[in-house]
Design a protein around this motif. Structure first.
Motif, PDB file in Angstrom:
ATOM      1  N   ALA A  67       0.833  -1.197   0.000  1.00 49.45           N
ATOM      2  CA  ALA A  67       0.000   0.000   0.000  1.00 49.45           C
ATOM      3  C   ALA A  67       0.874   1.257   0.000  1.00 49.45           C
ATOM      4  O   ALA A  67       0.594   2.225  -0.716  1.00 49.45           O
ATOM      5  N   PHE A  68       1.943   1.236   0.782  1.00 49.94           N
ATOM      6  CA  PHE A  68       2.857   2.376   0.827  1.00 49.94           C
ATOM      7  C   PHE A  68       3.517   2.592  -0.532  1.00 49.94           C
ATOM      8  O   PHE A  68       3.646   3.730  -1.000  1.00 49.94           O
ATOM      9  N   LEU A  69       3.944   1.517  -1.181  1.00 46.13           N
ATOM     10  CA  LEU A  69       4.612   1.646  -2.476  1.00 46.13           C
ATOM     11  C   LEU A  69       3.685   2.277  -3.507  1.00 46.13           C
ATOM     12  O   LEU A  69       4.121   3.114  -4.312  1.00 46.13           O
ATOM     13  N   ARG A  70       2.405   1.912  -3.502  1.00 43.77           N
ATOM     14  CA  ARG A  70       1.460   2.501  -4.458  1.00 43.77           C
ATOM     15  C   ARG A  70       1.321   4.000  -4.228  1.00 43.77           C
ATOM     16  O   ARG A  70       1.368   4.796  -5.186  1.00 43.77           O
ATOM     17  N   GLU A  71       1.151   4.390  -2.980  1.00 48.51           N
ATOM     18  CA  GLU A  71       0.983   5.815  -2.690  1.00 48.51           C
ATOM     19  C   GLU A  71       2.273   6.588  -2.918  1.00 48.51           C
ATOM     20  O   GLU A  71       2.250   7.722  -3.405  1.00 48.51           O
ATOM     21  N   ALA A  72       3.402   5.987  -2.571  1.00 52.41           N
ATOM     22  CA  ALA A  72       4.685   6.653  -2.783  1.00 52.41           C
ATOM     23  C   ALA A  72       4.948   6.873  -4.264  1.00 52.41           C
ATOM     24  O   ALA A  72       5.478   7.914  -4.668  1.00 52.41           O
ATOM     25  N   ALA A  73       4.565   5.904  -5.108  1.00 52.20           N
ATOM     26  CA  ALA A  73       4.756   6.054  -6.551  1.00 52.20           C
ATOM     27  C   ALA A  73       3.976   7.255  -7.075  1.00 52.20           C
ATOM     28  O   ALA A  73       4.456   8.005  -7.941  1.00 52.20           O
ATOM     29  N   SER A  74       2.764   7.461  -6.560  1.00 53.10           N
ATOM     30  CA  SER A  74       1.962   8.608  -6.986  1.00 53.10           C
ATOM     31  C   SER A  74       2.596   9.921  -6.552  1.00 53.10           C
ATOM     32  O   SER A  74       2.658  10.890  -7.325  1.00 53.10           O
ATOM     33  N   VAL A  75       3.086   9.967  -5.314  1.00 46.72           N
ATOM     34  CA  VAL A  75       3.737  11.180  -4.819  1.00 46.72           C
ATOM     35  C   VAL A  75       4.987  11.486  -5.639  1.00 46.72           C
ATOM     36  O   VAL A  75       5.234  12.641  -6.020  1.00 46.72           O
ATOM     37  N   ILE A  76       5.778  10.466  -5.912  1.00 48.09           N
ATOM     38  CA  ILE A  76       6.998  10.664  -6.697  1.00 48.09           C
ATOM     39  C   ILE A  76       6.673  11.216  -8.083  1.00 48.09           C
ATOM     40  O   ILE A  76       7.297  12.170  -8.561  1.00 48.09           O
ATOM     41  N   ALA A 101      10.888  -0.864  -9.343  1.00 49.04           N
ATOM     42  CA  ALA A 101       9.961  -0.976 -10.472  1.00 49.04           C
ATOM     43  C   ALA A 101       8.577  -0.470 -10.089  1.00 49.04           C
ATOM     44  O   ALA A 101       7.860   0.117 -10.921  1.00 49.04           O
ATOM     45  N   ALA A 102       8.156  -0.696  -8.847  1.00 46.26           N
ATOM     46  CA  ALA A 102       6.854  -0.217  -8.397  1.00 46.26           C
ATOM     47  C   ALA A 102       6.851   1.291  -8.177  1.00 46.26           C
ATOM     48  O   ALA A 102       5.847   1.964  -8.426  1.00 46.26           O
ATOM     49  N   LEU A 103       7.964   1.828  -7.720  1.00 50.29           N
ATOM     50  CA  LEU A 103       8.044   3.255  -7.431  1.00 50.29           C
ATOM     51  C   LEU A 103       8.269   4.096  -8.684  1.00 50.29           C
ATOM     52  O   LEU A 103       7.837   5.253  -8.748  1.00 50.29           O
ATOM     53  N   PHE A 104       8.964   3.528  -9.668  1.00 46.39           N
ATOM     54  CA  PHE A 104       9.270   4.246 -10.920  1.00 46.39           C
ATOM     55  C   PHE A 104       8.845   3.372 -12.102  1.00 46.39           C
ATOM     56  O   PHE A 104       9.688   2.881 -12.860  1.00 46.39           O
ATOM     57  N   PRO A 105       7.534   3.142 -12.267  1.00 48.34           N
ATOM     58  CA  PRO A 105       7.067   2.223 -13.308  1.00 48.34           C
ATOM     59  C   PRO A 105       7.479   2.668 -14.705  1.00 48.34           C
ATOM     60  O   PRO A 105       7.341   3.835 -15.067  1.00 48.34           O
ATOM     61  N   GLY A 106       8.025   1.724 -15.458  1.00 50.22           N
ATOM     62  CA  GLY A 106       8.429   1.996 -16.830  1.00 50.22           C
ATOM     63  C   GLY A 106       9.768   2.688 -16.972  1.00 50.22           C
ATOM     64  O   GLY A 106      10.244   2.881 -18.093  1.00 50.22           O
ATOM     65  N   ALA A 107      10.394   3.055 -15.885  1.00 53.50           N
ATOM     66  CA  ALA A 107      11.666   3.782 -15.955  1.00 53.50           C
ATOM     67  C   ALA A 107      12.835   2.818 -15.803  1.00 53.50           C
ATOM     68  O   ALA A 107      12.743   1.809 -15.104  1.00 53.50           O
ATOM     69  N   THR A 108      13.931   3.151 -16.456  1.00 49.36           N
ATOM     70  CA  THR A 108      15.182   2.420 -16.284  1.00 49.36           C
ATOM     71  C   THR A 108      16.090   3.264 -15.404  1.00 49.36           C
ATOM     72  O   THR A 108      16.460   4.381 -15.769  1.00 49.36           O
ATOM     73  N   LEU A 109      16.408   2.732 -14.235  1.00 50.26           N
ATOM     74  CA  LEU A 109      17.244   3.463 -13.290  1.00 50.26           C
ATOM     75  C   LEU A 109      18.681   2.988 -13.390  1.00 50.26           C
ATOM     76  O   LEU A 109      18.942   1.789 -13.422  1.00 50.26           O
TER      77      LEU A 109
END
Length: 280
Positions: A67-76, A101-109
């Protein structure tokens, strides 16, 4: 996920055990940082996201909190990536690597290597005798920041504004030294992420004045003040920034940590002469 006020940030302190993260959180708790801290549960935080308001974020605690990862991804996405094309992402333990991957969906870090230094000793107590002719090393104070006639003073003011909630708070609780040549600021060694008994260090030298030893002299003045006042300094740099690492060791700092971060945005090219970056 909720934002904690500075007074409540101490409840998340145990999550930020690594010195590189604790430094930033303690500055936020002290009211000396413009950063923001989000947690999953304000009463008993298990997972945390901290942003310095600029280009650095930190993750701490439970990395498997869905749940935290989903909300954090939106904030980011909405608050950070909407304003910045790149971010440095620090984390408290390797478990966070699987959450990227969950926090930065589709991005290559990309992966970056960093090192952290802290006090060893003041290696150059005679630094005053080494100041080149025509230069002066001076403390950054109210009069200097107000000196509109100094070239590059705007850049120094911007440095203070980027890392402190106000100039007044910087003058009351921060410290810094600069190199002057006539009516020009040639560089500075600045303290930020300050809390009782510790501070980070940022050094920048104007390009035309590099390779004159000014960074070593400014850092020596800064560390002498830290030693006198019982403040532990922290120098955080890219592992391939050989100039920065050499300066840290030359002035008597000792390496205390080496760690990996993730970088969102264009891959970083090695820049041995770049500034010593500050941030979480």
């Amino acid at each position: 996920m909720e934002i904690l006020a500075p007074a409540g940030c101490a409840r998340a302190r145990d999550l930020f055990a690594a010195p590189r993260l604790r430094l930033s959180l303690d500055a936020l708790i002290a009211g000396n940082s413009p950063g923001t801290l989000w947690v999953d549960d304000p009463a008993a935080p298990r997972s945390a996201l901290m942003w310095d308001g600029d280009g650095s974020v930190a993750l701490a605690g439970d990395a498997n909190n869905a749940a935290f990862l989903r909300e954090a991804a939106s904030v980011i996405a909405e608050r950070m990536l909407a304003r910045h094309h790149s971010l440095k992402i620090r984390y408290g333990h390797p478990g966070w690597e699987g959450a990227m991957a969950a926090l930065f969906p589709g991005a290559t870090l990309s992966v970056g290597a960093r090192v952290l230094y802290s006090f060893g000793r003041v290696a150059l107590p005679d630094w005053r005798s080494r100041v080149p002719e025509g230069f002066a090393i001076r403390a950054v104070d109210e009069a200097l920041l107000a000196a509109d006639g100094l070239a590059n003073i705007g850049r120094l003011r911007a440095e203070v504004a980027a890392h402190w909630p106000s100039v007044e708070r910087y003058l009351a609780r921060g410290l810094g030294y600069c190199a002057l040549r006539g009516d020009e600021v040639a560089g500075w060694c600045d303290g930020g992420l300050a809390s009782p008994g510790k501070t980070s260090i940022t050094i920048e030298t104007m390009e035309r004045y590099r390779r004159l030893g000014l960074a070593t002299l400014m850092a020596s003045a800064f560390l002498e003040r830290c030693q006198r006042e019982g403040i532990a300094p922290y120098w955080d740099a890219w592992a391939d920034n050989w100039g920065s690492l050499a300066t840290a060791e030359r002035v008597g700092l000792a390496r205390i940590d080496a760690y990996a971060i993730r970088v969102y945005g264009p891959p970083r090219a090695p820049q041995p002469s770049e500034r010593t970056p500050r941030g979480i």
